[in-house]
Design an enzyme around this catalytic site. Structure first.
Site, mmCIF file in Angstrom:
data_model
loop_
_atom_site.group_PDB
_atom_site.id
_atom_site.type_symbol
_atom_site.label_atom_id
_atom_site.label_comp_id
_atom_site.label_asym_id
_atom_site.label_seq_id
_atom_site.Cartn_x
_atom_site.Cartn_y
_atom_site.Cartn_z
ATOM 1 N N HIS A 259 -6.948 -5.201 10.253
ATOM 2 C CA HIS A 259 -6.693 -4.944 8.830
ATOM 3 C C HIS A 259 -5.394 -5.606 8.388
ATOM 4 O O HIS A 259 -4.475 -5.805 9.167
ATOM 5 C CB HIS A 259 -6.729 -3.441 8.498
ATOM 6 C CG HIS A 259 -5.566 -2.633 8.949
ATOM 7 N ND1 HIS A 259 -5.614 -1.260 9.082
ATOM 8 C CD2 HIS A 259 -4.303 -2.972 9.286
ATOM 9 C CE1 HIS A 259 -4.440 -0.809 9.479
ATOM 10 N NE2 HIS A 259 -3.625 -1.825 9.616
ATOM 11 N N ASP B 284 0.815 -1.211 0.000
ATOM 12 C CA ASP B 284 0.000 0.000 0.000
ATOM 13 C C ASP B 284 0.852 1.266 0.000
ATOM 14 O O ASP B 284 2.060 1.212 0.192
ATOM 15 C CB ASP B 284 -0.953 0.007 1.215
ATOM 16 C CG ASP B 284 -0.272 -0.458 2.496
ATOM 17 O OD1 ASP B 284 0.958 -0.323 2.601
ATOM 18 O OD2 ASP B 284 -0.979 -0.957 3.384
ATOM 19 N N GLU C 44 -9.526 -2.267 5.656
ATOM 20 C CA GLU C 44 -10.144 -2.003 6.946
ATOM 21 C C GLU C 44 -11.396 -2.870 7.129
ATOM 22 O O GLU C 44 -11.960 -3.364 6.143
ATOM 23 C CB GLU C 44 -10.538 -0.522 7.035
ATOM 24 C CG GLU C 44 -9.388 0.458 6.776
ATOM 25 C CD GLU C 44 -8.410 0.564 7.940
ATOM 26 O OE1 GLU C 44 -8.253 -0.408 8.708
ATOM 27 O OE2 GLU C 44 -7.777 1.630 8.057
ATOM 28 N N ASN D 87 -7.239 -3.419 14.499
ATOM 29 C CA ASN D 87 -8.625 -3.654 14.063
ATOM 30 C C ASN D 87 -8.715 -4.833 13.094
ATOM 31 O O ASN D 87 -9.767 -5.073 12.515
ATOM 32 C CB ASN D 87 -9.199 -2.386 13.403
ATOM 33 C CG ASN D 87 -8.453 -1.995 12.142
ATOM 34 O OD1 ASN D 87 -7.484 -2.643 11.753
ATOM 35 N ND2 ASN D 87 -8.887 -0.923 11.497
HETATM 36 P P1 PGA Z 1 2.370 -1.671 12.725
HETATM 37 O O1 PGA Z 1 1.226 -1.686 11.636
HETATM 38 O O2 PGA Z 1 3.390 -2.673 12.257
HETATM 39 O O3 PGA Z 1 2.909 -0.283 12.685
HETATM 40 O O4 PGA Z 1 1.746 -2.056 14.015
HETATM 41 C C1 PGA Z 1 0.696 -2.886 11.203
HETATM 42 C C2 PGA Z 1 -0.460 -2.616 10.309
HETATM 43 O O5 PGA Z 1 -1.169 -1.612 10.527
HETATM 44 O O6 PGA Z 1 -0.700 -3.408 9.384
#
Ligand code: PGA
Length: 243
Positions: free
Chosen positions: A138, A67, A143, A136
């Protein structure tokens, strides 16, 4: 799903880097899917270190990132493009023509998404995809309530995600509200998947992903249906896993 619980963050990062290095040793022209965020930073360090020991080359490897923030130029310090250069690309012998990250500044976003998806297909599909997971649930920026059949597309970020990612920005107002992300369908087509999680704030979502229903409310739950997923966690993120 294979589950590996590391002693700590470094251990988690090392196991994942060993798996990725093995993939590239076995298939030097591998197509690799990459992730950003806080979690994989240690993984990239370990991967660079294995590369520097002369164990393998990235010369024939192609990469596709999950992304990119909408509206951020690749030279923006908060862009995932910049993150990838700093954490991986500038340290290895990859051919810059083989790096692919969605262009968050593309004029025609729909065309950008279509062409990104086509590039993955033309490269022969992703051999090994690295994933993180949001609190959450994702994966990529898919999301909760996402359509499982979605391919690369523009997504609106959840408030929870904006808040979690604000730690990388000077203020929460600076966090983009949308992003281009591979869809769940794109991710599910990867031949192998490695999912990393670290820290006890991820323990609950990991448990739900493994044992809960497969539902768009928790996008990562779809991974229960993928034939080759390795979940690598540190002790804290794995503390609710029942074996
Ligand atoms: P993080 O993000 O490694 O910064 O916890 C993971 C994600 O949001 O996929």
């Amino acid at each position: 799903m294979r589950i590996i619980i590391g002693e700590n963050y470094r251990d988690m990062s090392r196991v994942a880097a060993d798996m990725m290095a093995s993939q590239i040793i076995l298939k030097p022209e591998s197509v690799i899917g990459l992730a950003t965020g806080g979690t994989p930073i240690g993984f990239y360090k370990e991967l660079v270190s294995l590369h520097n020991q002369g164990k393998f080359s990235f010369k024939q490897v192609k990469t596709f990132n999950l992304d990119e923030y909408y509206g951020l130029d690749k030279n923006n310090l908060q862009s995932y493009h910049y993150y990838m250069v700093e954490n991986l690309f500038k340290h290895i012998d990859i051919d810059l023509n083989n790096i692919n990250i969605p262009d968050g500044t593309a004029k025609d976003i729909e065309a950008e998404c279509k062409s990104y998806e086509a590039k993955i297909k033309n490269a022969g599909g992703i051999d090994m995809q690295l994933l993180g997971i949001g609190i959450n649930g994702h994966i990529g920026f898919n999301e909760p309530d996402i359509k499982f059949e979605a391919i690369t597309h523009l997504v609106n970020l959840d408030e929870e995600t904006i808040e979690a990612n604000s730690r990388f920005f000077t203020s929460i107002e600076e966090v983009p509200r949308s992003a281009i992300s591979m869809g769940i369908k794109t991710i599910m087509h990867a031949k192998k998947i490695i999912l990393l999680a670290s820290g006890n704030e991820k323990a609950k979502v990991i448990e739900r992903m493994l044992n809960g229903p497969i539902t768009p409310d928790l996008p990562a739950s779809i991974l229960q249906l993928h034939p080759d997923v390795t979940l690598i966690v540190d002790k804290e993120a794995g503390e609710l896993i029942r074996e």
